[in-house]
Design an enzyme around this catalytic site. Structure first.
Site, mmCIF file in Angstrom:
data_model
loop_
_atom_site.group_PDB
_atom_site.id
_atom_site.type_symbol
_atom_site.label_atom_id
_atom_site.label_comp_id
_atom_site.label_asym_id
_atom_site.label_seq_id
_atom_site.Cartn_x
_atom_site.Cartn_y
_atom_site.Cartn_z
ATOM 1 N N LYS A 209 -17.566 46.571 0.779
ATOM 2 C CA LYS A 209 -16.330 46.937 0.073
ATOM 3 C C LYS A 209 -15.118 46.582 0.910
ATOM 4 O O LYS A 209 -14.128 46.030 0.410
ATOM 5 C CB LYS A 209 -16.346 48.428 -0.261
ATOM 6 C CG LYS A 209 -15.098 48.925 -0.985
ATOM 7 C CD LYS A 209 -14.069 49.566 -0.047
ATOM 8 C CE LYS A 209 -14.601 50.838 0.562
ATOM 9 N NZ LYS A 209 -13.555 51.525 1.376
ATOM 10 N N SER A 210 -15.163 46.890 2.195
ATOM 11 C CA SER A 210 -14.011 46.639 3.067
ATOM 12 C C SER A 210 -13.679 45.155 3.135
ATOM 13 O O SER A 210 -12.509 44.761 3.081
ATOM 14 C CB SER A 210 -14.282 47.185 4.470
ATOM 15 O OG SER A 210 -14.469 48.580 4.435
ATOM 16 N N ARG B 64 -10.298 43.202 1.283
ATOM 17 C CA ARG B 64 -9.423 42.404 2.145
ATOM 18 C C ARG B 64 -9.385 40.949 1.677
ATOM 19 O O ARG B 64 -8.328 40.322 1.651
ATOM 20 C CB ARG B 64 -9.892 42.499 3.602
ATOM 21 C CG ARG B 64 -9.507 43.814 4.289
ATOM 22 C CD ARG B 64 -10.286 44.013 5.590
ATOM 23 N NE ARG B 64 -9.788 45.174 6.339
ATOM 24 C CZ ARG B 64 -10.092 46.436 6.038
ATOM 25 N NH1 ARG B 64 -10.898 46.700 5.013
ATOM 26 N NH2 ARG B 64 -9.603 47.439 6.754
ATOM 27 N N GLY C 178 -8.811 54.152 -1.109
ATOM 28 C CA GLY C 178 -7.792 54.051 -0.076
ATOM 29 C C GLY C 178 -7.328 52.629 0.128
ATOM 30 O O GLY C 178 -6.151 52.385 0.393
ATOM 31 N N ARG D 78 -3.844 62.150 -0.693
ATOM 32 C CA ARG D 78 -4.221 61.323 0.450
ATOM 33 C C ARG D 78 -2.978 60.807 1.180
ATOM 34 O O ARG D 78 -1.934 60.561 0.569
ATOM 35 C CB ARG D 78 -5.105 60.160 -0.010
ATOM 36 C CG ARG D 78 -6.393 60.638 -0.668
ATOM 37 C CD ARG D 78 -7.388 59.532 -0.864
ATOM 38 N NE ARG D 78 -7.964 59.099 0.419
ATOM 39 C CZ ARG D 78 -8.901 58.170 0.527
ATOM 40 N NH1 ARG D 78 -9.356 57.563 -0.558
ATOM 41 N NH2 ARG D 78 -9.377 57.829 1.714
ATOM 42 N N SER E 108 -11.312 54.643 12.893
ATOM 43 C CA SER E 108 -11.925 53.459 12.269
ATOM 44 C C SER E 108 -11.336 52.159 12.805
ATOM 45 O O SER E 108 -11.051 51.220 12.054
ATOM 46 C CB SER E 108 -11.765 53.518 10.741
ATOM 47 O OG SER E 108 -12.367 54.678 10.218
ATOM 48 N N GLU F 242 -16.932 57.063 8.354
ATOM 49 C CA GLU F 242 -17.592 56.954 7.049
ATOM 50 C C GLU F 242 -19.085 57.226 7.133
ATOM 51 O O GLU F 242 -19.735 57.507 6.115
ATOM 52 C CB GLU F 242 -17.347 55.571 6.456
ATOM 53 C CG GLU F 242 -17.910 54.437 7.274
ATOM 54 C CD GLU F 242 -17.145 53.133 7.093
ATOM 55 O OE1 GLU F 242 -17.745 52.175 6.606
ATOM 56 O OE2 GLU F 242 -15.947 53.098 7.436
ATOM 57 N N ARG G 3 -14.011 66.097 3.704
ATOM 58 C CA ARG G 3 -15.439 65.899 3.934
ATOM 59 C C ARG G 3 -16.033 66.931 4.880
ATOM 60 O O ARG G 3 -17.211 67.290 4.754
ATOM 61 C CB ARG G 3 -15.697 64.489 4.469
ATOM 62 C CG ARG G 3 -15.650 63.427 3.380
ATOM 63 C CD ARG G 3 -15.977 62.049 3.898
ATOM 64 N NE ARG G 3 -16.035 61.101 2.776
ATOM 65 C CZ ARG G 3 -15.957 59.793 2.905
ATOM 66 N NH1 ARG G 3 -15.832 59.256 4.119
ATOM 67 N NH2 ARG G 3 -16.013 59.010 1.849
ATOM 68 N N LYS H 192 -18.363 54.253 -6.662
ATOM 69 C CA LYS H 192 -17.171 53.873 -5.901
ATOM 70 C C LYS H 192 -17.461 52.683 -4.990
ATOM 71 O O LYS H 192 -16.627 51.779 -4.857
ATOM 72 C CB LYS H 192 -16.688 55.063 -5.073
ATOM 73 C CG LYS H 192 -15.373 54.845 -4.350
ATOM 74 C CD LYS H 192 -14.957 56.117 -3.639
ATOM 75 C CE LYS H 192 -13.515 56.040 -3.179
ATOM 76 N NZ LYS H 192 -13.262 55.011 -2.167
#
EC number: 2.5.1.19
Length: 443
Positions: free
Chosen positions: A47-48, A52, A114, A142, A217, A331, A362, A428
């Site tokens: 996903k990341s 991007r 996010g 957020r 992160s 994560e 979380r 998601k």
């Protein structure tokens, strides 16, 4: 710390549609393992990396083919946001992204992503026209204030009615001056990445400086810089400072690696059941934070090997508790906490206070749900302490958080009767999750 709000009935049991919206499905009973698992799996893309790649492709000077992108709620919302700004995105197995003159008016639905809520506004500032950015109710909680302030300092006009959060309107003027800006990114590295990804199209590029507690992160920032460089953009990183020069973003091809963070629960299953799980196509070298699973799972008692087939984890029948700073890999915390709850000795995870501002709080959610099954998890100022106890079945609420579904599934391997609320929220980042989980158990 108050517990996060549980999903009201009207928001339960959702699955992904082709547009990134969610529809409903029944709750899911996490299957228990009859014996050691033995499986080889291929996982969907990161996903990341996908989101991007979509941003860079939208700003490129020529079309880009994004190879093997993830199709999940977060990435479909990103694609929808860019299409709303005029970008062409077509294809099935791969996505062909055709850049265009960015324009408004447009309305962006960030969902709970996010990456969408933090990567799209800097791009929207380059558009000609007004762009409204909003998302799910929880998205309005957020952290967004540092990004809004930074964009204003770089020359963008944003109307947030003084909220420093979603929803807000970006009044695009077709350009952003850019320059040097200081930001407190201690709540999310995405606040920095969002600025860097759009910076090549700013008149002066951008120099982003961080002041505050450490940025969580950090590997995701390395990923951002690497992908900028791969697209021909001059980008460099120092200690709490990142520089991106103005210039052309190259089109071409952008292959997407498998999502290594989404491997956590599958590899963890080998440890819990004393079995073997291989994840195919694991990159030999990567900026993905999920690569840290190699060392973390070894410390918890697994044997980890890597060869041409991929990354293989073998469990020895027991899980060992550990102490670990998870700041760079927050994560992974839900799955790591589930593993720790099934261990033979206590664990302590620190460096993760920022997880209180993720899809849900979380830390509070993990305490509430694991303790609801008979566990003993205690919240620390910046983490969690887990003392293993015998667990029993029951409802595991997921708070619209995909990582909570993954933690619940792992617990269910060893604890019969774990009922997972709102399993559809896993769409998601991994819509195929329940099918892959079943396939793993069937070998």
């Amino acid at each position: 710390m108050p517990l996060p709000s549980r999903c009201p009935p009207a928001h339960r049991d959702r699955v992904l549609t082709r547009t990134g919206n969610l529809t409903y499905m029944p709750d899911w009973t996490a299957p228990s393992a009859d014996g050691p698992v033995a499986a080889t799996l291929a996982l969907p893309g990161s996903k990341s990396m996908t989101n991007r790649a979509l941003i860079l492709a939208a700003l490129a000077s020529a079309p880009t083919v994004v190879r093997r992108p993830l199709r999940s709620r977060d990435t479909l919302l990103m694609a929808g946001a860019l299409r709303a700004l005029g970008v062409g995105i077509t294809g099935e197995t791969d996505w062909t992204v055709t850049p265009a003159e960015l324009r408004g008016p447009a309305r962006i639905d960030a969902g709970l992503a996010g990456t969408v809520m933090r990567f799209v506004p800097p791009v929207a500032a380059l558009a000609d026209g007004e762009v409204i950015v909003d998302g799910d109710p929880r998205a309005r909680d957020r952290p967004m204030g540092p990004l809004i302030t930074a964009l204003r300092a770089l020359g963008a006009e944003i109307d947030d009615a003084g909220r420093s959060s979603l929803p807000f309107t970006v009044r695009g003027r077709g350009r952003v001056a850019g320059g040097t800006v200081t930001i407190d990114a201690s709540s999310s590295s995405q606040l920095v990445s969002g600025l860097l990804l759009a910076a090549p199209r700013f008149d002066k590029g951008a120099e982003v400086r961080h002041e505050g507690p450490p940025v969580p992160s950090a590997p995701h920032l390395e990923m951002t810089v690497r992908m900028l460089r791969s697209a021909g953009v001059p980008a460099e990183a120092g200690e709490n400072v990142w520089r991106v020069g103005p210039g052309t973003v190259d089109g071409g091809e952008c292959p997407i690696e498998p999502d290594l963070s989404n491997a956590a629960q599958f590899l963890g299953a080998a440890l819990v059941t004393g079995g073997r799980v291989t994840v195919r196509d694991w990159p030999a070298e990567t900026a993905q934070p999920g690569d840290a699973l190699r060392g973390l799972l070894e410390r918890m008692g697994a044997t980890v090997s890597y060869d041409a087939d991929g990354l293989t984890v073998r469990g020895g029948g027991t899980v060992e508790g550990i102490e670990a700073d998870l700041r760079d890999v927050g994560e992974l915390t839900p799955v790591m906490t589930a593993l720790a709850a099934l261990a033979g000795s206590p664990s302590r995870f620190t460096g993760i206070a920022h997880l209180r501002g993720h899809e849900t709080d979380r830390l509070a959610a993990l305490v509430a749900e694991i303790n609801g099954l008979g566990g003993d998890v205690r919240e620390l100022a910046d983490g969690l302490e887990i003392r293993p106890r015998p667990l029993h079945g029951g409802m595991f609420h997921t708070y619209d958080d995909h990582r909570m579904v993954m933690a619940a599934a792992l617990l269910g391997l060893a604890v019969p009767g774990v009922e997972v609320e709102n399993v559809g929220t896993v769409a998601k980042t991994l819509p195929e999750f329940t099918a892959l989980w079943t396939r793993m158990l069937e070998g």
